[in-house]
Design a protein around this motif. Sequence first.
Motif, short mmCIF file in Angstrom:
data_model
loop_
_atom_site.label_atom_id
_atom_site.label_comp_id
_atom_site.label_asym_id
_atom_site.label_seq_id
_atom_site.Cartn_x
_atom_site.Cartn_y
_atom_site.Cartn_z
N ASP A 29 -12.85 1.68 5.66
CA ASP A 29 -11.76 2.45 5.07
C ASP A 29 -10.65 1.52 4.59
O ASP A 29 -10.09 0.75 5.39
CB ASP A 29 -11.19 3.42 6.09
CG ASP A 29 -10.00 4.18 5.52
OD1 ASP A 29 -10.20 4.95 4.57
OD2 ASP A 29 -8.87 3.97 6.03
N PRO A 30 -10.30 1.55 3.27
CA PRO A 30 -9.27 0.64 2.75
C PRO A 30 -7.92 0.77 3.45
O PRO A 30 -7.24 -0.24 3.70
CB PRO A 30 -9.16 1.03 1.27
CG PRO A 30 -10.50 1.62 0.95
CD PRO A 30 -10.93 2.34 2.20
N GLY A 31 -7.51 1.98 3.78
CA GLY A 31 -6.23 2.16 4.46
C GLY A 31 -6.22 1.50 5.82
O GLY A 31 -5.25 0.83 6.21
N GLN A 45 -8.09 -0.95 6.73
CA GLN A 45 -8.18 -2.39 6.50
C GLN A 45 -6.79 -2.99 6.22
O GLN A 45 -6.44 -4.05 6.73
CB GLN A 45 -9.12 -2.67 5.33
CG GLN A 45 -10.58 -2.38 5.63
CD GLN A 45 -11.47 -2.55 4.42
OE1 GLN A 45 -10.99 -2.58 3.28
NE2 GLN A 45 -12.78 -2.68 4.64
N VAL A 46 -6.01 -2.27 5.41
CA VAL A 46 -4.67 -2.75 5.10
C VAL A 46 -3.82 -2.83 6.36
O VAL A 46 -3.11 -3.82 6.60
CB VAL A 46 -4.00 -1.84 4.05
CG1 VAL A 46 -2.52 -2.18 3.90
CG2 VAL A 46 -4.71 -1.96 2.70
N LYS A 47 -3.88 -1.79 7.18
CA LYS A 47 -3.08 -1.78 8.41
C LYS A 47 -3.46 -2.93 9.33
O LYS A 47 -2.61 -3.60 9.92
CB LYS A 47 -3.25 -0.45 9.13
CG LYS A 47 -2.65 0.74 8.38
CD LYS A 47 -2.92 2.05 9.11
CE LYS A 47 -2.35 3.24 8.32
NZ LYS A 47 -2.67 4.53 8.99
N LEU A 79 1.62 0.09 2.12
CA LEU A 79 0.30 0.65 2.38
C LEU A 79 -0.32 1.18 1.10
O LEU A 79 -1.50 0.93 0.81
CB LEU A 79 0.41 1.76 3.43
CG LEU A 79 -0.91 2.50 3.77
CD1 LEU A 79 -1.93 1.51 4.33
CD2 LEU A 79 -0.63 3.62 4.77
N THR A 105 -3.52 -0.67 -0.55
CA THR A 105 -4.77 0.10 -0.59
C THR A 105 -5.31 0.15 -2.02
O THR A 105 -6.52 0.01 -2.26
CB THR A 105 -4.52 1.53 -0.08
OG1 THR A 105 -4.02 1.47 1.27
CG2 THR A 105 -5.81 2.35 -0.10
N LYS A 106 -4.42 0.31 -2.97
CA LYS A 106 -4.84 0.31 -4.37
C LYS A 106 -5.46 -1.04 -4.74
O LYS A 106 -6.48 -1.10 -5.45
CB LYS A 106 -3.63 0.60 -5.25
CG LYS A 106 -3.95 0.65 -6.74
CD LYS A 106 -2.71 0.94 -7.58
CE LYS A 106 -3.05 0.96 -9.07
NZ LYS A 106 -1.84 1.20 -9.90
N VAL A 149 -6.98 -3.15 -2.76
CA VAL A 149 -8.30 -3.26 -2.14
C VAL A 149 -9.34 -2.47 -2.93
O VAL A 149 -10.46 -2.94 -3.18
CB VAL A 149 -8.24 -2.77 -0.67
CG1 VAL A 149 -9.65 -2.70 -0.07
CG2 VAL A 149 -7.36 -3.70 0.17
N LYS A 150 -8.99 -1.26 -3.34
CA LYS A 150 -9.94 -0.42 -4.07
C LYS A 150 -10.30 -1.02 -5.43
O LYS A 150 -11.44 -0.94 -5.88
CB LYS A 150 -9.35 0.98 -4.26
CG LYS A 150 -9.27 1.79 -2.96
CD LYS A 150 -8.64 3.15 -3.21
CE LYS A 150 -8.58 3.98 -1.93
NZ LYS A 150 -7.93 5.30 -2.15
N LEU A 193 -11.25 -6.36 -0.76
CA LEU A 193 -10.45 -6.73 0.40
C LEU A 193 -10.07 -8.21 0.39
O LEU A 193 -8.98 -8.58 0.83
CB LEU A 193 -11.22 -6.39 1.68
CG LEU A 193 -10.54 -6.70 3.02
CD1 LEU A 193 -9.18 -6.02 3.11
CD2 LEU A 193 -11.44 -6.28 4.18
#
Length: 969
Positions: free
Chosen positions: A918-920, A922-924, A940, A944-945, A947-948, A952
């Motif tokens: 999950d990108p979110g 992963q960011v956290k 965040l 997330t944008k 990463v998508k 990553l």
Amino acid sequence: MPRTTLPALLLLGACASSGRGAEPPKGAPPPAVEFARDVQPILAKHCVSCHGPDKQRGGLRLDRSADALKGGDSGKALVPGKPAESLLLKKLMIEDAQERMPPNRDPLTSEQIRVLTAWVEAGAKWPAVENAADKHWAFQPVKRSVVPEAPNTKTRNAIDAFVAAKLSASGLSLSPEADRRVLIRRLKFDLLGLPPTPEEVEAFVADKDANAYEKLVDKYLASPHYGERWARHWLDVVRFAESNGFETNQFRPNAWHYRDYVIKALNDDKPYDQFVKEQLAGDTLGADAATGFIVGGAWDEVKSPDLTLTLNQRADELHDMIGTTGSAFLGLTVACARCHAHKFDPISQLDYYRIKAVFAGVQHGERPVRTGDAVTRAKEADRLRAQLAELEAKVAALEPLADPAATDARRVPVNARLNTERFKPVRAKFVRFVTFETNSVEPCLDELEVFSFGSKPVNVALASNGAKATSSGDYPGSPNIHSLPFINDGKYGNGRSWISNKSGRGWVELELAEPVVIDRVAWARDREGKYTDRVPTRYRIDVSTDHESWVVVASSDDRAPFAEGASAVPNGLTATDRAAWVKLTQQITTLRKRIEELVRGQMAYAGRLMAPEVTHRLHRGDATQQKEVVGPGALGELGPKLTIPESATDAERRAALAKWITDPAHPLTARVMVNRLWQHHFGTGIVDTPSDFGRNGGKPTHPELLDWLASELVTPSGGEEPLPNPSPKRRGAEGKEDSAPPSFLGKGVGGLGSSNPWSLKHIHRLIVTSATYRQTSSANDAGLAKDAQTRLLWRYPPQRIEAEPLRDAVLFVSGKLDLKMGGPGFDLFEPNGNYVKVYTPKKQFGPAEFRRMVYQQKPRMQLDDTFGVFDCPDAGQIAPKRNVSITPLQALNLLNSEFMLQQAGYFAERITKDAGADPGAQVKRAFLLAFQRPPTDKELAAATKLVKEHGLTALCRAVLNANEFVFVD
């Protein structure tokens, strides 16, 4: 005629006979001469311009008593009580205007000469105030300052009282305490050089204990990584590196022992006075590796055939030892007195040469050191040598013997690393190796070994077994690493080898202690395998019992020609014997390597110690212009008085100097060290010139605090000294009040930072538990207006992480950091065997390069390709304070270097493993690992944008380049 005027009249009579017409005064005896009223004005007007702090013509200085009484290059200028023997008075009355003092100017009057003569006859006394070292603040005894009354309730210990009082005088005050996430990141980077894990952060934030922060301090001070972090600071101060510098810049394979000594000493909280003593005289204190400090600087290993240059090279080696000792321990530029008296501080040229005499027995190089496992290593090496002898006997049974009459190449090829010549047993007293041709220039042998015949062969060629070596001539220019004594000293490698003085040819002869039956000679160009030039390719080995009749026992005629990488298997073996030979030689190679490791583990680049050379004062520092002999000693006008007998041994001289430096009465030692600790906690020392406490250095911003800390280091109060107005309440790490009493000395929960004399951890704990250290780093207008550089510490000054913890942090968050401690370091440069070492940065990195950067094999004059641009010192000289620059290369290296691209990929792999796909999430996780905090909503969404759209790894690359990752608030 009164007796007191006779010498003056004799001198003035000589003056009159020379035609100057000077007459002695008549009548009653003149009044007594006073130095300040009568003498000093004469010296100041007529002498000091040429013989003062700026110039010392003829090596003479006349503005200070010690220098004036010492005299100059021509001898004693002043002999108290003996005007007729005082060269200064004689020089004043020479008829020739060019020779007379002052030259080419009007001569002194007869009255001025009478005054000077009467002053000398009365003892040439200088006022007591002049004889005092100096009125400079750093040269005064350390006195424990009275803790001032704290102007507010934010103070936690005495440090805060001093800081708050200074702030109050400027209309400022301490800032609020930082939050716990900031504090733990600051503290861990500061004490350990690593970022905290997300789990550490959350545990600390959630800890309700009023002593949560103090417990964290104790935990970090007890960590073995504390020594790794703070050793790097000390290694900068003492210019430590693992290569020689200069043209060849060869690697020092056993210099790492000193680095490991420093790390362990700091982790053990070795008393600082003992730490100093061991670095100067560890050979007398069971800490052999510690003397790596003395020889830690650059060394020009290639000596010139020009005697003048060689003398200057030796003078430069000792100059480095003197200068580093003075700057590291005393914060003084003692090296400035090499050519003349120090222009700013009370350090005479004679003082410089006294200290030089202390180090006159130290040479660059390795020596065996006592380590904790030395006995175990020695026993293991002996056991393996017995195995090796058995295997070599089996190989000998398979190999054909040398046949001097043969002309076919039926034995193994000639090679650079090791050649074993086996022959029928023969009785010999003399063994000679003659070279007729090499693969390049002069022949080189790193060792010539001769083995006795029997079940327990002995190398009878060793000098330690009584063998004596002669040769056709030694290679000119490098007596320290290419000289005859190395041919049979039992040590291998190019650094201890013999080179002929003739191109392509030369001979070495060994006279054994007694005639013995031998059956084997072993030789090599370089058993370490670094060099393959200078290999003898046509040679002959002769033996004799009487030095008249010689017998050839082996030659190159029946060996395969030298060729890089050629097969070493002997010709003519059956398939079975060939397989057995290969297996046996592989086992032998493994055993030899292990034995070499065990032996090398007992060697350290800690200096070769020998009888001290005679030390002369050098005219203007010129090694070819020797003046009077100077005995060992220390600074005459600073610190306690020190007398070292001229008959003292090398070890006794260094031990005496170490004791003088660590005398609690010395005004500099403790001040300098606590200032170094303060500097690395706050970015700038109380004195901003940490290795120069002299008159040309900076002034302390908080002199009373500096002296209080120095006193506390030497004689800790043990918590018995209360604050003048202890606050009934204090604020916890989140700003909430608690009722615990103020932690005045920061006495550790686990006993760390307790009241042991000379404890560095005690001072660390005092500093990091203070309210001053725990402030927020946020700026305010009032502070910026009155103290833009934050020297008064109205806030915690933000700091950029240095190169080493920055690289460590990248590896830490990527999950690749190898926390293995100690031992030989890793290399960030490609291997090469050039005589002149070439440092080509590696482009590929693996687990071997993923240790903490303090364990890098640090070369001199060559920086790491990625992190060197972050103001890493090159160890060419001491670096007590690093620059903090901002350059485009720093940003480009963090963004585009092979290392950073690789680690960004590893970082992404770790995050995926921890947080899933999950990108979110992963960011956290990325923010928690890198910044020790969760992302804001805006961060965040943007991350997330990213990463998508770009993956990553792109986010990880951006995070590792963020200012927040590189700076500590």
